[in-house]
Design an enzyme around this catalytic site. Structure first.
Site: not given
Length: 259
Positions: A113, A133
């Protein structure tokens, strides 16, 4: 104990190194605070125009959030952590500096990210990317669900996010996640070479170009074209424009002075 973030400045180029190799440069609240401070300081230094972000050691760029720290967070602490992470990645995206991610190893979760929020991504051959995740019962919250589809398309992004799969540097290059893949030992020299090439160009022209690219992606094309023209005119009114065009006609290197 080593400082968790190291900053080195070489002329107009700064290198920020995440320095927690013992935990694969994973991010906890303290490290995030150090990164926030480092980039705020560089943003205030008008002499710095390009920042290279990389990880210490030969295994990881940033291997995501510190899982032990995240497990111990209350919901209220998690709320602060997600919004701080979003604010930090947005700062990278909107910085006046060009940010180059030099991904030297694992870039997982928050590491991917953060790389997505940079302007340019170079990957060592050993680099790996992924948003795992969902395998932990959570999902990306620092912009992964928003920036990845914008970069590689909805279908590929959805597959990567919902499977939690990792991809290697070559696959990341094929889908457009990274600009270049370079041999492991050449990553930082290549990133620095690119940074120096950027700093040789008109400072305000580069800054206005980054603004037009970033802001234009967030609005309809018709509005984006107006934004581009307005940014172009800001640059056109500078002495750097006069110098750059004159230098071309006179067959010499330009001497830009705008910051």
């Amino acid at each position: 104990m080593a400082h968790p973030v190291a900053v080195q400045i070489d002329g107009a180029v700064a290198t920020v190194t995440v320095n927690r190799p013992e935990v694969l440069n994973a991010i906890d609240g303290a490290l995030l605070a150090e990164l926030e401070m480092a980039f705020a300081t560089l943003e205030a230094d008008e002499a710095v125009r390009v920042v290279i972000l990389t990880g210490a050691g030969d295994r990881a760029f940033i291997a995501g959030g510190d899982i032990a720290a995240m497990r111990a967070m209350t919901v209220a602490e998690g709320q602060r952590f997600v919004y701080r992470g979003q604010a930090f990645t947005r700062h990278l995206e909107t910085s006046r500096c060009v940010i180059i991610a030099a991904v030297n190893g694992y870039a997982l979760g928050g590491g991917t990210e953060i790389a997505l929020a940079c302007d340019i991504r170079l990957a060592a051959a050993r680099a790996q990317f992924g948003l795992p995740e969902v395998t932990l019962g959570i999902f990306p919250g620092w912009g992964g669900t928003q920036r990845l589809p914008r970069l590689v398309g909805k279908g590929i992004a959805t597959e990567l996010i919902t499977t939690g799969a990792r991809i290697d540097a070559q696959a990341a290059h094929r889908i457009g996640l990274v600009n270049h893949v370079v041999p492991d030992g050449e990553l930082l020299p290549r990133a620095h070479e690119m940074a120096v090439r950027i700093t040789a160009n008109g400072p305000l022209a580069v800054r206005q170009a980054k603004l037009a690219i970033r802001a234009g992606l967030e609005i309809p094309l018709e509005q984006a074209l107006i934004l581009e023209a307005e940014a172009w005119l800001v640059n056109f009114a500078t002495a750097d424009r006069v110098e750059g065009l004159a230098a071309f006609l006179e067959r010499r290197r330009p001497v830009f002075r705008s910051g």
